[in-house]
Design an enzyme around this catalytic site. Structure first.
Site, PDB file in Angstrom:
ATOM      1  N   ASP A  49     -19.408 -14.516-138.987  1.00 14.09           N
ATOM      2  CA  ASP A  49     -20.397 -15.483-139.483  1.00 14.09           C
ATOM      3  C   ASP A  49     -21.483 -14.770-140.291  1.00 14.09           C
ATOM      4  OD1 ASP A  49     -21.691 -14.278-137.364  1.00 14.09           O
ATOM      5  OD2 ASP A  49     -22.341 -16.144-136.405  1.00 14.09           O
ATOM      6  N   SER A  50     -21.382 -13.442-140.391  1.00 15.57           N
ATOM      7  CA  SER A  50     -22.198 -12.693-141.352  1.00 15.57           C
ATOM      8  C   SER A  50     -21.958 -13.220-142.762  1.00 15.57           C
ATOM      9  CB  SER A  50     -21.881 -11.194-141.273  1.00 15.57           C
ATOM     10  OG  SER A  50     -20.486 -10.973-141.324  1.00 15.57           O
ATOM     11  N   ASP A  88     -14.990 -16.079-136.475  1.00 20.61           N
ATOM     12  CA  ASP A  88     -16.196 -16.294-135.673  1.00 20.61           C
ATOM     13  C   ASP A  88     -16.447 -17.777-135.452  1.00 20.61           C
ATOM     14  OD1 ASP A  88     -17.639 -14.197-134.593  1.00 20.61           O
ATOM     15  OD2 ASP A  88     -18.751 -13.778-136.436  1.00 20.61           O
ATOM     16  N   LYS A 118     -13.768 -15.476-132.206  1.00 17.11           N
ATOM     17  CA  LYS A 118     -14.798 -14.640-131.556  1.00 17.11           C
ATOM     18  C   LYS A 118     -16.003 -15.524-131.273  1.00 17.11           C
ATOM     19  CE  LYS A 118     -17.332 -11.320-133.816  1.00 17.11           C
ATOM     20  NZ  LYS A 118     -18.725 -11.774-133.621  1.00 17.11           N
ATOM     21  N   GLU A 120     -20.120 -15.335-129.228  1.00 15.24           N
ATOM     22  CA  GLU A 120     -21.166 -14.463-128.697  1.00 15.24           C
ATOM     23  C   GLU A 120     -21.584 -14.907-127.292  1.00 15.24           C
ATOM     24  OE1 GLU A 120     -24.438 -14.266-131.477  1.00 15.24           O
ATOM     25  OE2 GLU A 120     -23.140 -13.594-133.113  1.00 15.24           O
ATOM     26  N   GLU A 186     -22.505  -4.713-129.836  1.00 15.78           N
ATOM     27  CA  GLU A 186     -23.362  -4.522-131.019  1.00 15.78           C
ATOM     28  C   GLU A 186     -24.709  -3.940-130.625  1.00 15.78           C
ATOM     29  OE1 GLU A 186     -23.510  -7.701-133.882  1.00 15.78           O
ATOM     30  OE2 GLU A 186     -25.151  -6.750-134.985  1.00 15.78           O
TER      31      GLU A 186
HETATM   32  O1  KIV Z   1     -20.435 -11.678-138.120  1.00 15.19           O
HETATM   33  C1  KIV Z   1     -20.007 -10.512-138.114  1.00 15.19           C
HETATM   34  O2  KIV Z   1     -19.689  -9.936-139.168  1.00 15.19           O
HETATM   35  C2  KIV Z   1     -19.919  -9.844-136.829  1.00 15.19           C
HETATM   36  C3  KIV Z   1     -19.657  -8.375-136.828  1.00 15.19           C
HETATM   37  C4  KIV Z   1     -20.837  -7.661-137.354  1.00 15.19           C
HETATM   38  C5  KIV Z   1     -19.244  -7.881-135.502  1.00 15.19           C
HETATM   39  O3  KIV Z   1     -20.039 -10.456-135.827  1.00 15.19           O
END
Ligand code: KIV
Length: 276
Positions: A49-50, A88, A118, A120, A186
């Site tokens: 989600d970056s 994510d 993924k 959190e 992280e």
């Molecule tokens: O969103 C992302 O790119 C991440 C990584 C930095 C692990 O969660």
């Protein structure tokens, strides 16, 4: 590989089986061309989600939507033939209840073709991860600094110092017990990350968590020098593509203004030359 291809060459049990062997290589990607570049070299390609900050210019990951993750996820799945795509779950798509998480995780998998998601969170996400994994949704967990909680954490700080180590360890143990096939650590101090890696039977994938994890992940735009808004200490720059791109764009602009571009070789003659 398309959303209709049922079996990919690397699946969550293969990643899990890599514990303690050759380090897992993970990079993010958000588009088909970058997924194609990453694919031959990586075990996992993460549609993080970056994407919200790196591609859409958002100030944090909090504004990322399911629609954004599906669009970028589809693009990456098209480009990743070998590496396993993981998508994510965006903020607000899984925290409310295990049922909400299943609805959105199954949608991400069905609409992108990715075999895993993924999310959190540690101890408080135990029941949700257990609910998902029992119903066919492989989960990569993410503990330590969890950027979707930036407002409650008070910034993007190291997590696990000053008496917080037991909490991070408990989070990592909880996601393992719930059935996660791997866990991202992280911005966790390296000694603590080493202890967690030793304690767990699933692979740990570090980002700012030292060399003792079972694998490493970076945001691809960070390591290529394409995202330059800020640079966390844990990023190693392997190229300066942003600088190169800026120079190339400036050269193009100068050529257009001076008339040096387009040259005859970039133009079409009025008459096709006769071949002899
Ligand atoms: O969103 C992302 O790119 C991440 C990584 C930095 C692990 O969660």
């Amino acid at each position: 590989m398309s959303a209709t291809s049922p079996i990919r060459p690397v699946l969550p049990p293969d990643i899990r089986a890599r514990k303690g062997t050759v380090p897992l290589v993970v990079l993010t990607a958000y588009s088909t061309p970058v997924a194609r570049l990453v694919d031959p070299h990586c075990d996992i390609v993460l549609v993080g989600d970056s994407v919200g900050m790196v591609i859409h210019g958002l100030p944090s990951t909090l504004g990322v939507t399911m629609e954004m993750m599906i669009l970028h996820g589809r693009a990456v799945v098209r480009g990743a033939q070998k590496a396993m795509p993981v998508i994510d779950m965006p903020f607000g798509s899984y925290e409310e209840s295990p049922q909400q998480a299943f609805r959105n995780a199954s949608r991400l998998m069905a609409e992108t073709g990715a075999p895993a998601v993924k999310l959190e969170g540690g101890v408080h996400m135990h029941d949700t991860i257990a609910f998902l994994t029992a119903r066919g949704v492989p989960v990569m967990a993410h503990v330590g600094l969890t950027p979707q909680s930036v407002n409650t954490l008070g910034g993007y700080k190291v997590v696990g110092r000053d008496g917080e180590a037991d909490k991070v360890m408990a989070d990592a143990r909880a996601v393992e017990a719930a059935g996660a096939f791997s866990v991202v650590l992280e911005k966790v101090p390296e000694g603590l990350a080493a202890r967690i890696t030793q304690a767990l039977t699933i692979p740990t994938i570090g980002i700012g968590a030292g060399v003792h994890c079972d694998g490493q992940v970076l945001v691809v735009d960070d390591m290529l020098g394409l995202f330059t808004e800020f640079r966390p200490k844990f990023v190693k720059r392997y190229a300066e593509l942003g600088t190169m791109a800026g120079e190339a764009i400036a050269a193009y602009a100068a050529d257009v203004r001076s008339g040096a571009f387009p040259a005859p070789e970039h133009s079409f003659p009025d008459v096709v030359p006769v071949k002899k």
